[in-house]
Design a protein around this motif. Structure first.
Motif, PDB file in Angstrom:
ATOM      1  N   GLU A 149       0.831  -1.201   0.000  1.00  0.00           N
ATOM      2  CA  GLU A 149       0.000   0.000   0.000  1.00  0.00           C
ATOM      3  C   GLU A 149       0.866   1.253   0.000  1.00  0.00           C
ATOM      4  OE1 GLU A 149      -3.397   2.313   2.641  1.00  0.00           O
ATOM      5  OE2 GLU A 149      -2.627   0.393   3.333  1.00  0.00           O
ATOM      6  N   LYS A 150       1.877   1.296   0.867  1.00  0.00           N
ATOM      7  CA  LYS A 150       2.750   2.474   0.949  1.00  0.00           C
ATOM      8  C   LYS A 150       3.501   2.705  -0.355  1.00  0.00           C
ATOM      9  CE  LYS A 150       3.325   2.197   5.923  1.00  0.00           C
ATOM     10  NZ  LYS A 150       4.070   1.562   6.992  1.00  0.00           N
ATOM     11  N   GLU A 151       3.952   1.625  -0.981  1.00  0.00           N
ATOM     12  CA  GLU A 151       4.749   1.748  -2.200  1.00  0.00           C
ATOM     13  C   GLU A 151       3.910   2.006  -3.442  1.00  0.00           C
ATOM     14  OE1 GLU A 151       6.964  -1.887  -2.425  1.00  0.00           O
ATOM     15  OE2 GLU A 151       8.402  -1.253  -0.888  1.00  0.00           O
ATOM     16  N   ASN A 152       2.655   1.575  -3.453  1.00  0.00           N
ATOM     17  CA  ASN A 152       1.895   1.563  -4.698  1.00  0.00           C
ATOM     18  C   ASN A 152       0.572   2.314  -4.687  1.00  0.00           C
ATOM     19  OD1 ASN A 152       3.506  -0.411  -6.416  1.00  0.00           O
ATOM     20  ND2 ASN A 152       3.274  -1.523  -4.489  1.00  0.00           N
ATOM     21  N   PHE A 153       0.123   2.836  -3.573  1.00  0.00           N
ATOM     22  CA  PHE A 153      -1.204   3.433  -3.496  1.00  0.00           C
ATOM     23  C   PHE A 153      -1.403   4.531  -4.545  1.00  0.00           C
ATOM     24  CE2 PHE A 153      -4.362   6.459  -1.988  1.00  0.00           C
ATOM     25  CZ  PHE A 153      -5.437   5.614  -1.778  1.00  0.00           C
ATOM     26  N   GLU A 154      -0.470   5.463  -4.627  1.00  0.00           N
ATOM     27  CA  GLU A 154      -0.616   6.584  -5.575  1.00  0.00           C
ATOM     28  C   GLU A 154      -0.591   6.094  -7.020  1.00  0.00           C
ATOM     29  OE1 GLU A 154      -1.467   9.758  -5.023  1.00  0.00           O
ATOM     30  OE2 GLU A 154      -1.683   9.152  -2.928  1.00  0.00           O
ATOM     31  N   ILE A 155       0.246   5.115  -7.298  1.00  0.00           N
ATOM     32  CA  ILE A 155       0.314   4.566  -8.659  1.00  0.00           C
ATOM     33  C   ILE A 155      -1.018   3.911  -9.026  1.00  0.00           C
ATOM     34  CG2 ILE A 155       1.406   2.763 -10.085  1.00  0.00           C
ATOM     35  CD1 ILE A 155       3.985   3.305  -8.423  1.00  0.00           C
ATOM     36  N   LYS A 157      -3.932   4.448  -7.727  1.00  0.00           N
ATOM     37  CA  LYS A 157      -4.976   5.475  -7.792  1.00  0.00           C
ATOM     38  C   LYS A 157      -4.964   6.148  -9.167  1.00  0.00           C
ATOM     39  CE  LYS A 157      -4.829   9.521  -5.611  1.00  0.00           C
ATOM     40  NZ  LYS A 157      -4.798  10.516  -4.523  1.00  0.00           N
ATOM     41  N   LYS A 158      -3.773   6.497  -9.665  1.00  0.00           N
ATOM     42  CA  LYS A 158      -3.672   7.128 -10.991  1.00  0.00           C
ATOM     43  C   LYS A 158      -4.146   6.181 -12.086  1.00  0.00           C
ATOM     44  CE  LYS A 158       0.050  10.314  -9.875  1.00  0.00           C
ATOM     45  NZ  LYS A 158       1.475  10.614 -10.020  1.00  0.00           N
ATOM     46  N   GLU A 159      -3.814   4.902 -11.950  1.00  0.00           N
ATOM     47  CA  GLU A 159      -4.272   3.932 -12.949  1.00  0.00           C
ATOM     48  C   GLU A 159      -5.791   3.871 -12.998  1.00  0.00           C
ATOM     49  OE1 GLU A 159      -2.459   0.166 -12.094  1.00  0.00           O
ATOM     50  OE2 GLU A 159      -0.479   0.839 -12.740  1.00  0.00           O
ATOM     51  N   LEU A 160      -6.417   3.879 -11.823  1.00  0.00           N
ATOM     52  CA  LEU A 160      -7.885   3.820 -11.776  1.00  0.00           C
ATOM     53  C   LEU A 160      -8.530   5.098 -12.278  1.00  0.00           C
ATOM     54  CD1 LEU A 160      -8.533   1.961  -8.414  1.00  0.00           C
ATOM     55  CD2 LEU A 160      -9.122   1.164 -10.706  1.00  0.00           C
ATOM     56  N   LEU A 161      -7.982   6.226 -11.875  1.00  0.00           N
ATOM     57  CA  LEU A 161      -8.585   7.505 -12.221  1.00  0.00           C
ATOM     58  C   LEU A 161      -8.315   7.928 -13.661  1.00  0.00           C
ATOM     59  CD1 LEU A 161      -7.907   9.545  -8.970  1.00  0.00           C
ATOM     60  CD2 LEU A 161     -10.101   8.653  -9.760  1.00  0.00           C
ATOM     61  N   TYR A 162      -7.097   7.673 -14.131  1.00  0.00           N
ATOM     62  CA  TYR A 162      -6.691   8.221 -15.428  1.00  0.00           C
ATOM     63  C   TYR A 162      -6.310   7.168 -16.466  1.00  0.00           C
ATOM     64  CZ  TYR A 162      -6.296  12.169 -12.249  1.00  0.00           C
ATOM     65  OH  TYR A 162      -6.538  13.103 -11.301  1.00  0.00           O
ATOM     66  N   ILE A 164      -3.701   5.353 -16.451  1.00  0.00           N
ATOM     67  CA  ILE A 164      -2.262   5.398 -16.669  1.00  0.00           C
ATOM     68  C   ILE A 164      -1.636   4.171 -16.020  1.00  0.00           C
ATOM     69  CG2 ILE A 164      -0.127   6.662 -16.238  1.00  0.00           C
ATOM     70  CD1 ILE A 164      -1.916   9.194 -16.011  1.00  0.00           C
ATOM     71  N   ASN A 165      -1.031   3.313 -16.837  1.00  0.00           N
ATOM     72  CA  ASN A 165      -0.355   2.131 -16.311  1.00  0.00           C
ATOM     73  C   ASN A 165       1.127   2.433 -16.283  1.00  0.00           C
ATOM     74  OD1 ASN A 165       0.768  -0.325 -15.694  1.00  0.00           O
ATOM     75  ND2 ASN A 165      -0.578  -1.475 -17.082  1.00  0.00           N
ATOM     76  N   GLN A 166       1.718   2.407 -15.095  1.00  0.00           N
ATOM     77  CA  GLN A 166       3.113   2.789 -14.954  1.00  0.00           C
ATOM     78  C   GLN A 166       4.029   1.600 -14.753  1.00  0.00           C
ATOM     79  OE1 GLN A 166       3.405   5.840 -11.951  1.00  0.00           O
ATOM     80  NE2 GLN A 166       2.074   7.215 -13.088  1.00  0.00           N
ATOM     81  N   ASP A 167       3.584   0.396 -15.104  1.00  0.00           N
ATOM     82  CA  ASP A 167       4.453  -0.786 -15.012  1.00  0.00           C
ATOM     83  C   ASP A 167       5.437  -0.818 -16.144  1.00  0.00           C
ATOM     84  OD1 ASP A 167       3.370  -1.726 -12.661  1.00  0.00           O
ATOM     85  OD2 ASP A 167       1.921  -3.038 -13.676  1.00  0.00           O
TER      86      ASP A 167
END
Length: 167
Positions: A149-155, A157-162, A164-167
């Motif tokens: 959660e600490k490492e990935n929450f913001e990532i 959230k952006k994937e869901l909202l926008y 954007i897949n950052q993998d």
């Protein structure tokens, strides 16, 4: 034998089943499924019917069964014995699923809610199995959740909202 028209071509169907199953996209709707066999003779008919059932959709009519609908061809197969010539008996099997025209657009929120519940069930089942088989402890599991959660929450959230897949 039951007379069934496949895109206007009449066959004598046998071992016929007619069932209702939940729609794969919307479990609240039941769709009609048909399964049956029919026989033809010869190479020319084999090619004709193979092309006919090779499509993804087919119109089915039968006065005996009170059917006049469009179906998806879910599965089909044919079989024969020996060399295929004009005297060869060929058996076809069709599995069809009724095409359901949805009156309304699918409700994305209902579908998302169902998917969330199913995913939680899957995660719980896997977690319980891992803990029950002493592969991890409950504490290790909870610690890992906090870390991810600490490492990935913001990532996430952006994937869901926008999207954007950052993998």
């Amino acid at each position: 034998m039951t007379k069934i028209s496949l895109n206007g071509v009449v066959v004598d169907a046998y071992d016929f089943s007619d069932d209702l199953i939940p729609n794969e996209f919307n479990g609240n709707i039941e769709v009609r499924t048909l399964q049956f066999y029919f026989n033809v003779y010869g190479l020319q008919n084999f090619n004709l019917y193979s092309n006919l059932v090779g499509n993804s959709e087919i119109n089915i009519k039968s006065e005996e069964l009170n059917i006049d609908e469009k179906f998806n061809i879910k599965n089909h197969m044919s079989r024969y014995t020996g060399e295929l010539d004009e005297d060869t008996l060929i058996t076809f099997k069709l599995e069809l699923t009724e095409i359901v025209e949805l009156e309304d657009e699918p409700n994305i929120f209902v579908n998302l809610g169902q998917e969330i519940v199913y995913n939680r069930i899957r995660v719980r089942a896997l977690t319980d199995l891992l803990i029950e088989n002493d592969l991890i402890s409950k504490e290790e599991y909870l610690e890992k959740i906090d870390l991810v959660e600490k490492e990935n929450f913001e990532i996430f959230k952006k994937e869901l909202l926008y999207g954007i897949n950052q993998d």
